[in-house]
Enzyme design. Structure first.
Site, PDB file in Angstrom:
ATOM      1  N   ASN A   9       0.858  -1.190   0.000  1.00  0.00           N
ATOM      2  CA  ASN A   9       0.000   0.000   0.000  1.00  0.00           C
ATOM      3  C   ASN A   9       0.895   1.241   0.000  1.00  0.00           C
ATOM      4  O   ASN A   9       1.711   1.421   0.916  1.00  0.00           O
ATOM      5  CB  ASN A   9      -0.894  -0.053   1.248  1.00  0.00           C
ATOM      6  CG  ASN A   9      -1.803   1.154   1.363  1.00  0.00           C
ATOM      7  OD1 ASN A   9      -1.367   2.280   1.138  1.00  0.00           O
ATOM      8  ND2 ASN A   9      -3.049   0.947   1.725  1.00  0.00           N
ATOM      9  N   HIS A  12       1.008   6.276   1.844  1.00  0.00           N
ATOM     10  CA  HIS A  12       1.747   7.254   2.653  1.00  0.00           C
ATOM     11  C   HIS A  12       2.932   7.877   1.933  1.00  0.00           C
ATOM     12  O   HIS A  12       3.533   8.819   2.442  1.00  0.00           O
ATOM     13  CB  HIS A  12       2.096   6.656   4.005  1.00  0.00           C
ATOM     14  CG  HIS A  12       0.822   6.381   4.773  1.00  0.00           C
ATOM     15  ND1 HIS A  12      -0.079   7.387   5.073  1.00  0.00           N
ATOM     16  CD2 HIS A  12       0.261   5.231   5.196  1.00  0.00           C
ATOM     17  CE1 HIS A  12      -1.124   6.858   5.694  1.00  0.00           C
ATOM     18  NE2 HIS A  12      -0.948   5.561   5.770  1.00  0.00           N
ATOM     19  N   HIS A  45      -5.630   3.645  -1.518  1.00  0.00           N
ATOM     20  CA  HIS A  45      -6.944   4.034  -0.976  1.00  0.00           C
ATOM     21  C   HIS A  45      -7.228   5.474  -1.388  1.00  0.00           C
ATOM     22  O   HIS A  45      -6.562   6.396  -0.912  1.00  0.00           O
ATOM     23  CB  HIS A  45      -6.897   3.897   0.559  1.00  0.00           C
ATOM     24  CG  HIS A  45      -8.193   4.197   1.239  1.00  0.00           C
ATOM     25  ND1 HIS A  45      -8.329   4.128   2.606  1.00  0.00           N
ATOM     26  CD2 HIS A  45      -9.417   4.565   0.767  1.00  0.00           C
ATOM     27  CE1 HIS A  45      -9.563   4.435   2.958  1.00  0.00           C
ATOM     28  NE2 HIS A  45     -10.236   4.714   1.857  1.00  0.00           N
ATOM     29  N   ARG A  47      -9.278   8.247  -0.704  1.00  0.00           N
ATOM     30  CA  ARG A  47     -10.237   8.648   0.334  1.00  0.00           C
ATOM     31  C   ARG A  47     -11.129   9.758  -0.179  1.00  0.00           C
ATOM     32  O   ARG A  47     -10.743  10.545  -1.052  1.00  0.00           O
ATOM     33  CB  ARG A  47      -9.498   9.116   1.591  1.00  0.00           C
ATOM     34  CG  ARG A  47      -8.779   7.993   2.331  1.00  0.00           C
ATOM     35  CD  ARG A  47      -8.186   8.520   3.622  1.00  0.00           C
ATOM     36  NE  ARG A  47      -9.217   8.876   4.554  1.00  0.00           N
ATOM     37  CZ  ARG A  47      -9.608   8.131   5.600  1.00  0.00           C
ATOM     38  NH1 ARG A  47      -9.018   6.986   5.841  1.00  0.00           N
ATOM     39  NH2 ARG A  47     -10.559   8.544   6.385  1.00  0.00           N
ATOM     40  N   ARG A  51      -6.943  12.909   1.158  1.00  0.00           N
ATOM     41  CA  ARG A  51      -5.843  13.376   2.014  1.00  0.00           C
ATOM     42  C   ARG A  51      -4.481  12.823   1.597  1.00  0.00           C
ATOM     43  O   ARG A  51      -3.457  13.377   1.913  1.00  0.00           O
ATOM     44  CB  ARG A  51      -6.126  13.082   3.479  1.00  0.00           C
ATOM     45  CG  ARG A  51      -5.932  11.646   3.873  1.00  0.00           C
ATOM     46  CD  ARG A  51      -5.997  11.469   5.365  1.00  0.00           C
ATOM     47  NE  ARG A  51      -7.307  11.751   5.897  1.00  0.00           N
ATOM     48  CZ  ARG A  51      -7.820  11.119   6.958  1.00  0.00           C
ATOM     49  NH1 ARG A  51      -7.115  10.209   7.583  1.00  0.00           N
ATOM     50  NH2 ARG A  51      -9.029  11.395   7.399  1.00  0.00           N
ATOM     51  N   GLU A  75      -8.735   0.534  -2.824  1.00  0.00           N
ATOM     52  CA  GLU A  75      -9.504   0.598  -1.573  1.00  0.00           C
ATOM     53  C   GLU A  75     -10.478   1.751  -1.679  1.00  0.00           C
ATOM     54  O   GLU A  75     -10.087   2.871  -2.040  1.00  0.00           O
ATOM     55  CB  GLU A  75      -8.576   0.838  -0.386  1.00  0.00           C
ATOM     56  CG  GLU A  75      -7.890  -0.400   0.094  1.00  0.00           C
ATOM     57  CD  GLU A  75      -7.096  -0.125   1.361  1.00  0.00           C
ATOM     58  OE1 GLU A  75      -7.333   0.888   2.039  1.00  0.00           O
ATOM     59  OE2 GLU A  75      -6.213  -0.923   1.644  1.00  0.00           O
ATOM     60  N   THR A 106      -7.970   3.893   8.705  1.00  0.00           N
ATOM     61  CA  THR A 106      -9.183   3.081   8.697  1.00  0.00           C
ATOM     62  C   THR A 106      -9.339   2.399  10.051  1.00  0.00           C
ATOM     63  O   THR A 106      -8.546   1.530  10.413  1.00  0.00           O
ATOM     64  CB  THR A 106      -9.095   2.021   7.570  1.00  0.00           C
ATOM     65  OG1 THR A 106      -8.717   2.696   6.375  1.00  0.00           O
ATOM     66  CG2 THR A 106     -10.423   1.339   7.374  1.00  0.00           C
ATOM     67  N   GLU A 156     -10.962  -9.299   3.603  1.00  0.00           N
ATOM     68  CA  GLU A 156      -9.670  -8.898   4.163  1.00  0.00           C
ATOM     69  C   GLU A 156      -9.876  -8.728   5.660  1.00  0.00           C
ATOM     70  O   GLU A 156     -10.720  -7.935   6.099  1.00  0.00           O
ATOM     71  CB  GLU A 156      -9.176  -7.600   3.516  1.00  0.00           C
ATOM     72  CG  GLU A 156      -7.825  -7.200   4.112  1.00  0.00           C
ATOM     73  CD  GLU A 156      -6.988  -6.308   3.222  1.00  0.00           C
ATOM     74  OE1 GLU A 156      -7.115  -6.397   1.984  1.00  0.00           O
ATOM     75  OE2 GLU A 156      -6.209  -5.524   3.777  1.00  0.00           O
ATOM     76  N   HIS A 198      -3.376  -4.382   7.991  1.00  0.00           N
ATOM     77  CA  HIS A 198      -3.458  -3.211   8.869  1.00  0.00           C
ATOM     78  C   HIS A 198      -2.523  -3.375  10.064  1.00  0.00           C
ATOM     79  O   HIS A 198      -2.689  -4.290  10.858  1.00  0.00           O
ATOM     80  CB  HIS A 198      -4.871  -2.913   9.381  1.00  0.00           C
ATOM     81  CG  HIS A 198      -5.008  -1.456   9.751  1.00  0.00           C
ATOM     82  ND1 HIS A 198      -5.526  -0.508   8.897  1.00  0.00           N
ATOM     83  CD2 HIS A 198      -4.614  -0.779  10.851  1.00  0.00           C
ATOM     84  CE1 HIS A 198      -5.486   0.668   9.468  1.00  0.00           C
ATOM     85  NE2 HIS A 198      -4.923   0.540  10.657  1.00  0.00           N
TER      86      HIS A 198
HETATM   87  N1  PXP Z   1      -5.772  -3.116   4.326  1.00  0.00           N
HETATM   88  C1  PXP Z   1      -6.717  -2.167   4.412  1.00  0.00           C
HETATM   89  C2  PXP Z   1      -8.093  -2.524   3.984  1.00  0.00           C
HETATM   90  C3  PXP Z   1      -6.405  -0.871   4.854  1.00  0.00           C
HETATM   91  O1  PXP Z   1      -7.380   0.064   4.934  1.00  0.00           O
HETATM   92  C4  PXP Z   1      -5.075  -0.569   5.200  1.00  0.00           C
HETATM   93  C5  PXP Z   1      -4.711   0.798   5.660  1.00  0.00           C
HETATM   94  O2  PXP Z   1      -5.083   1.741   4.773  1.00  0.00           O
HETATM   95  C6  PXP Z   1      -4.120  -1.580   5.060  1.00  0.00           C
HETATM   96  C7  PXP Z   1      -4.490  -2.852   4.651  1.00  0.00           C
HETATM   97  C8  PXP Z   1      -2.678  -1.329   5.340  1.00  0.00           C
HETATM   98  O3  PXP Z   1      -2.485  -0.964   6.666  1.00  0.00           O
HETATM   99  P1  PXP Z   1      -1.113  -0.377   7.119  1.00  0.00           P
HETATM  100  O4  PXP Z   1      -0.891   0.885   6.355  1.00  0.00           O
HETATM  101  O5  PXP Z   1      -1.273  -0.167   8.577  1.00  0.00           O
HETATM  102  O6  PXP Z   1      -0.061  -1.411   6.789  1.00  0.00           O
END
Ligand code: PXP
Length: 256
Positions: A9, A12, A45, A47, A51, A75, A106, A156, A198
């Site tokens: 992901n 960030h 994602h 949003r 952001r 996402e 999330t 998930e 997550h």
């Molecule tokens: N899976 C989903 C559905 C999420 O919303 C997120 C965070 O946006 C992640 C995985 C990844 O989480 P993290 O950034 O904490 O590794």
């Protein structure tokens, strides 16, 4: 036992870029590096408040992942706006997540039980466009059953509570891990593909990767943070090695 994929992901990277309001660092460049380092797919994602990831990022990521033949996991909140965007971009997969404007990230899984009537037609529309649909849920048997009932192909599992318990040494991490295991087994037995994500880091990835029914991990924040210290490529390579090591150890255990 299925092979275990890693989705990276890159949200960030966009968070850092947006801190300056300019174009550096570019999430697509991070996606390229991630794929070279062994990511099986890219997750982003978009949003509602934009952001981090922007609409232009999704256009670029959709083109890049298509070119590289890797899946893009989009996402999205279960809104009309995001449905229209998913149908326009047709990513390989869409993961439905809850979204609140004032949350930092999330928080918690989607309430699939309570939103059945909203989610069932949305899932059908996305699937009708050839998009593989996943719902992000807490490891709760009622939510997993509801995921099957709304027609999702994938669940998930939210690993946030387990990962936080490990980090904070709060004492209930074994119970939370047990819940993840039972949820993964239930989802698998219902014919759902099982993903998890997550809050996963180098410390927590092993126990999650060892759950045999899980087919994919989605990891973001920790990898982008770790990239500051060791570089993104090395962070991903180490994560993959830990995932694979834990999975192989589990295979050996079952065979013994
Ligand atoms: N899976 C989903 C559905 C999420 O919303 C997120 C965070 O946006 C992640 C995985 C990844 O989480 P993290 O950034 O904490 O590794």
């Amino acid at each position: 036992m299925s092979a275990l994929r890693l989705g990276v992901n890159i949200d960030h990277v966009a968070t850092i870029r947006n801190a300056r309001g300019e174009s550096y660092p570019d999430p697509s460049r991070a996606a390229e590096v991630a794929m070279l380092a062994g990511a099986d797919g890219i997750t982003a994602h978009l949003r509602e408040d934009r952001r981090h990831i922007s609409d232009a990022d999704i256009v670029a990521l959709a083109a890049l992942t298509r070119k590289r033949g890797r899946p893009l996991n989009f996402e999205m909140a279960a809104t009309d706006e995001m449905e229209a965007l998913a149908l326009a971009h047709r990513p390989h997969a869409a993961c439905l997540v809850p979204e609140r404007r004032d949350e930092v990230t999330t928080e918690g899984g989607l309430d699939v039980v309570g939103q059945h009537n909203r989610l069932a037609p949305l899932v059908a529309n996305l699937r009708g466009a050839g998009i593989r649909v996943s719902v992000f849920v807490e490891p709760d048997p009622r939510q997993i059953l509801a995921a099957k009932e709304v027609g999702a192909q994938v669940v998930e599992l939210h690993t946030g509570a387990y990962c936080l318990a490990v980090r904070e040494q709060s004492g209930d991490s074994e119970e939370l891990l047990g819940r993840l295991r039972r949820a993964a087994e239930q989802a698998h037995s219902l014919g759902l593909e099982v993903h998890a994500g997550h809050g996963i880091d180098f410390e927590t990835v092993g126990e999650v990767a060892a759950i045999p029914w899980i087919a994919e991990l989605n990891i973001g924040h920790f990898l982008i943070g770790e990239a500051i210290f060791t570089g993104l490529e090395q962070a991903i390579r180490r994560m993959r090695a830990l995932m694979e090591g834990a999975r192989m150890a589990r295979v050996a255990e079952v065979a013994a």
